[in-house]
Design a protein around this motif. Structure first.
Motif: not given
Length: 442
Positions: A149-164, A201-211
């Protein structure tokens, strides 16, 4: 999709999948189960102690004081021997010291109940060991799930970063084309709004990363403030292996699932309890030896080895011939407990078989979903490329490019989600099969 997700956070602590699995098997819940094993191990020692020689040492020192008293004695009448006369006399006061030193040795020669209790303690110890393994497997699977779950959130941030980044490039293109007079101002404004939404969206996902970091840390008995970073386990670059055969999975579960081994031990323990109850029909044999030294003075008892010795040896046979039908009642109660344990075992076998089937089907479904997601991503890449080319040529619009960008982002997230779900489903199946950590003895 990015090959090796990275997290842009400070002071992170990297942790690998293997480390998470190892720590997961030793979290607080698993440790409590291991303590139950230690208690059961000591119960075996207690049961064994009753069959070993019992030696006790006793010593005492005391004194008896008696005051003057009147006693009555009976004697023949000198004048008539056929008659008796009574006389009263007074005894003086006196005191008597007493000292004793002794050893007592007892040894059970045959007691069927005691021997069966020792065997039962060993069975219950093995039951606790298998229950501890079952708990360790459960804890490890949860650690694996939280890791992914943590690894998926990290990878999601990369996808969202590429989207930005793609949105920033689209904004730059829209501005350049507007300044060249090839598109209207609305194209630039729309691209700017899209970029803002992607950043949100990228910023919101950062809070999920901490969780997710917190959830993994506390499960591994690490400080909740520690920012863990899941190291890339390499699953996103490798083609997922196919699911094992259903028959193989079921056979593995029936043979190696620790819960079933524990429940089989419960049945055996119940059978031994019946044997313990029936042991009341059998005589018990024991031996006893008493050595003592006693006397009126401490010197004679404690310092003079030639005097005051006494030894008693005996063999005792005990046989309860009738105890009000208590043995029969205890035997029937034990038989009911045997049946109860058998019912629990049979039901657990059915439930575990259902778990294996469900986990096996879930893995197959996730493998198919991951394959389709990979195809969707390839199509989305081609769609975005075409939309960008049309926009540069002035034949398309920011809206078309945005749709293509969103399609690619959704396809990448879907592929990421399904690929991680494949790994979680695979480990869930291994858990159901009792093969999560094959190095652990069952």
């Amino acid at each position: 999709m990015p090959a090796s997700p990275a997290v842009t956070t400070d002071a992170t602590t990297p942790i690998s999948l293997d480390e998470a699995r190892k720590l997961g098997r030793n979290n607080a819940t698993a440790i409590q189960a291991l303590l139950d094993v230690e208690v059961a191990e000591q119960d075996v020692r207690v049961s064994r102690s009753a069959l070993l020689p019992q030696l006790s040492l006793g010593a005492s020192a005391g004194k008896t004081w008696a005051g003057k008293s009147i006693r009555v004695t009976t004697a023949p009448d000198p004048a008539d021997p056929t008659r008796a006369i009574t006389k009263e006399y007074q005894t003086p006061s006196y005191s008597i010291a007493s000292y004793d030193l002794g050893l007592t040795l007892t040894q059970i020669l045959y007691d069927r109940a005691r021997f069966k209790q020792l065997e039962q303690s060993g069975v219950l110890r093995d039951v606790e060991k298998n229950q501890a393994l079952e708990e360790a497997d459960t804890s490890e699977l949860e650690a694996i799930r939280r890791f992914f779950v943590l690894f998926r959130t990290q990878a999601t941030l990369q996808v969202l970063e590429a989207t930005v980044k793609r949105s920033e490039e689209q904004l730059d293109r829209a501005r350049a084309l507007f300044q060249a007079g090839r598109v209207g101002k609305n194209e630039e404004i729309q691209a700017l709004v899209n970029l803002g939404n992607d950043r949100i969206t990228f910023t919101d996902t950062l809070s999920q990363l901490v969780t997710d970091q917190t959830q993994l840390a506390i499960w591994l008995a690490r400080p909740g403030t520690e920012a863990l970073q899941a190291s890339d386990p390499g699953v996103l670059q490798a083609e997922p292996a196919p699911a094992p055969g259903m028959d193989t999975a079921l056979a593995q579960a029936r043979e190696h699932r620790a819960l079933l081994v524990a429940l089989q031990g419960q049945v055996r323990s119940a059978e031994l309890q019946r044997a313990i109850a029936r042991a009341e029909y059998v005589p018990r044999l024991s031996a006893r030896g008493d050595y003592s030294r006693g006397g009126p003075s401490a010197e004679a008892v404690f310092t003079e080895p030639r005097l005051q010795h006494s030894f008693i040896g005996s063999v005792q046979l005990t046989w309860d011939l009738f105890n009000g039908f208590a043995t029969d009642a205890q035997t029937k109660r034990a038989e009911a407990n045997i049946r109860r344990a058998q019912v629990v075992l049979e039901q657990s076998v059915r439930e575990i078989e259902a778990q294996v089937r469900s986990a096996h089907r879930s893995l197959e479904a996730q493998l198919e979903a991951a394959r389709l997601s990979a195809q969707n991503r390839e199509a989305a890449v081609q769609g975005l490329k075409l939309a960008e080319e049309r926009f540069r040529a002035g034949a398309g619009s920011t809206l078309e490019v945005r749709d293509a960008q969103l399609s690619l982002t959704q396809a990448e997230l879907s592929l990421l989600e399904n690929r991680i779900d494949v790994e979680i489903a695979r480990f869930t199946l291994l858990r159901a099969m009792g093969a999560l950590s094959p190095g652990e003895s069952k």
